[in-house]
Enzyme design. Structure first.
Site, mmCIF file in Angstrom:
data_model
loop_
_atom_site.group_PDB
_atom_site.id
_atom_site.type_symbol
_atom_site.label_atom_id
_atom_site.label_comp_id
_atom_site.label_asym_id
_atom_site.label_seq_id
_atom_site.Cartn_x
_atom_site.Cartn_y
_atom_site.Cartn_z
ATOM 1 C CE1 TYR A 160 -98.700 97.510 19.554
ATOM 2 C CE2 TYR A 160 -97.107 97.883 21.283
ATOM 3 C CZ TYR A 160 -97.450 97.923 19.959
ATOM 4 O OH TYR A 160 -96.555 98.368 19.030
ATOM 5 C CE LYS A 237 -103.490 98.925 4.726
ATOM 6 N NZ LYS A 237 -102.968 99.703 3.605
ATOM 7 C CG ASP A 338 -101.064 102.311 3.301
ATOM 8 O OD1 ASP A 338 -102.030 103.017 3.648
ATOM 9 O OD2 ASP A 338 -101.153 101.405 2.469
ATOM 10 C CG ASP A 362 -94.680 101.021 18.955
ATOM 11 O OD1 ASP A 362 -93.724 101.810 18.999
ATOM 12 O OD2 ASP A 362 -94.626 99.870 19.424
#
Ligand SMILES: NC(=O)C1=CN([C@@H]2O[C@H](COP(=O)(O)OP(=O)(O)OC[C@H]3O[C@@H](n4cnc5c(N)ncnc54)[C@H](OP(=O)(O)O)[C@@H]3O)[C@@H](O)[C@H]2O)C=CC1
Ligand SMILES: O=C(O)CCC(=O)C(=O)O
Ligand SMILES: [Mg+2]
Length: 474
Positions: A160, A237, A338, A362
């Site tokens: 971002y 992740k 995930d 987000d």
């Protein structure tokens, strides 16, 4: 001082001391109406907040709203491309706390997000998005009441930051060339990898400072929760993005076990201590075998590392955290991103605060909102050390704009978060209670009405839902 704004003639400034707001009884609070459905949502929100403050304090306290401009409205007032005028930034800086409706961001080109820009300009590094269930809210989930989580999203960095180059641009080509010829081959672990020549390039910076200040706030928040909710899950992740997302996890644990050593326990430490508590005769190696079920298949070096970890935990924190004391500490664990998306659905009650980087947060905040009623029920706050801006999780929902039908619940609940942040708990409670009662009575907007069985017909309009909340204050 302002080019096109005049501050309210009445009211007093909010100031900040040691990261906390000092709020007078008549604060001036800037608001941005927002694009799209902002035209519907903002008037509904203002009305509910004002009614709650009036009902709670009988005129002793009052918010003096200060309209400031961003997005389409700003261009109308200040001229073409003036999406985020200097006036607006000055006002937010001066008054410290603001609330906003959603702002449009074009996809694939055009201006960068105004929403993200505000967070970065004011260093609002913690995006706090609670997802809790109000009884009677329809949900696609079987047991939505089991979800009660707060997404704590790092709000200033990650992809971002917006440092990226378009495919085919001179800099993208130059960068790919340098990476392919010099930098990638220079690092043995990259082998013969090459970036495809027709790639766009984006940069994903994750800093230790940014990660730790976010996790610090998440742990501080956990410490204010009831013991059963004192848990912070580091979401990452890191198996794939080792030096960005993996580092976020490691820096999170580092902070928890240094700055918050007396207050925190990590999940692995809790296993080691509880194994020892269950069997005081347990050898270091037997304990290591229990915390790592694949222990026997590991290399001797790896086995030794785990034994060393067990030994250190027992030496360093047995006295302070052993004998069950760890059960009264903030539990810090981590989950791969995930997997957390399915865990909040399959085992929602096992989670409390989810500390994330920007992109994961987000995604996760929309997914969690879906379980408890959707984007009409998903408030948020962007918090820094000297400023806070409150806004919903959702966007402008343009197809519903101007129809007086969208659910204003998320911005109203963002207003609740703002009142709580200001210490005006009585007004915040009234709104939560009014909103909860309205929903329980089936007085809901189209988004919730269509999920109810049987569907509520006709649903309330946006403005009617605001009035229903007020009618249900008690
Ligand atoms: N912080 C911000 O200001 C944000 C801005 N945006 C921007 O908003 C624009 C539109 O984004 P988009 O992807 O369509 O996402 P939106 O969140 O705006 O809307 C997507 C869908 O979610 C549902 N929804 C959203 N808000 C509400 C609400 N208050 N009540 C009930 N349902 C709601 C609607 O579904 P349905 O039609 O099925 O009822 C809507 O069509 C983009 O420019 C995006 O960049 C996006 C997110 C945050
Ligand atoms: O700024 C935008 O347009 C989108 C931001 C967003 O989706 C979010 O913050 O949740
Ligand atoms: Mg979003």
């Amino acid at each position: 001082m302002y080019e096109k704004l005049t501050s309210p003639s009445q009211g007093t400034k909010i100031t900040f001391k040691d990261g906390k707001p000092i709020v007078p009884d008549d604060p001036i609070i800037p608001f941005i109406r927002g694009d799209g459905t902002g035209v519907d949502i903002w008037p509904a929100t203002e009305k509910v907040i004002d009614a709650a403050v009036s009902a709670a304090y009988g005129g002793k306290r009052q918010i003096n709203w200060f309209k400031v401009y961003a997005g389409d409205e700003a261009c109308d007032k200040y001229g073409t491309y003036q999406y985020l005028p200097e006036d607006t930034l000055k006002a937010i800086k001066e008054y410290g706390i603001a609330i906003k409706g959603p702002l449009t961001t074009p996809v694939g080109g055009g201006i960068r997000s105004l929403n993200v820009a505000l967070r970065q300009i004011f260093n609002l590094y913690a995006c706090v998005r609670p997802c809790r269930y109000y009884a009677g809210t329809p949900s696609p989930h079987k047991s939505p009441e089991k979800l009660d989580v707060i997404v704590y999203r790092e709000n200033t960095e990650d992809i971002y930051l917006g440092i990226e180059w378009r495919q085919g641009s001179e800099i993208a080509d130059k960068l790919i060339n340098i990476l392919n010829t010099d930098l990638i081959p220079a690092t043995a672990e990259h082998g013969k990898k090459q970036i495809p020549l027709d790639s766009g390039i984006g940069i994903k910076p994750i800093s230790k400072t940014g990660s730790q200040r976010l996790v610090r706030r998440a742990i501080q928040h956990a410490l204010r929760l009831p013991q059963s909710k004192q848990q912070v899950t580091l979401v990452h992740k890191g198996n794939i993005m080792k030096y960005t997302e993996g580092a976020f996890r490691d820096w999170g644990y580092e902070l928890a076990t240094t700055e918050f050593r007396a207050e925190c326990i990590t999940e692995r430490e809790s296993w080691i201590l509880s194994n020892q508590e269950a069997n005081p005769e347990l050898t270091i190696e037997a304990n290591a075998r229990k915390i790592d079920p694949g222990y026997d298949a590991l290399t001797p070096e790896k086995q030794q590392q785990i034994c060393q970890e067990v030994k250190q935990v027992l030496e360093q924190i047995w006295d302070t955290h052993g004998h069950g004391q760890w059960q009264n500490k903030v539990m810090v664990n981590d989950r791969i991103a995930d997997s957390i998306f399915q865990q909040i659905q399959t085992r929602p009650d096992e989670y409390s605060i989810l500390a994330t980087m920007n992109l994961n947060g987000d995604y996760l905040s929309d997914a969690a909102a879906a379980i408890v009623g959707g984007l009409g029920m998903s408030p948020g706050a962007n918090i820094g050390d000297n400023c806070a801006i409150f806004e919903a999780t959702h966007g402008t929902a343009p197809k519903h704009a101007g129809l007086d039908r969208i659910n204003p619940g998320s911005v109203i609940l963002s207003g609740v978060m703002m009142l709580e942040y200001m210490g005006w708990q009585e007004a915040a409670d009234l709104i939560q209670q009014g909103l909860g009662s309205a929903i329980a009575l089936g007085q809901v907007t189209y988004d919730l009405a269509r999920l109810m069985a049987p569907p509520v017909e006709p649903p309330l309009k946006c403005s009617e839902f605001a009035q229903a909340i007020i009618n249900n204050f008690s």
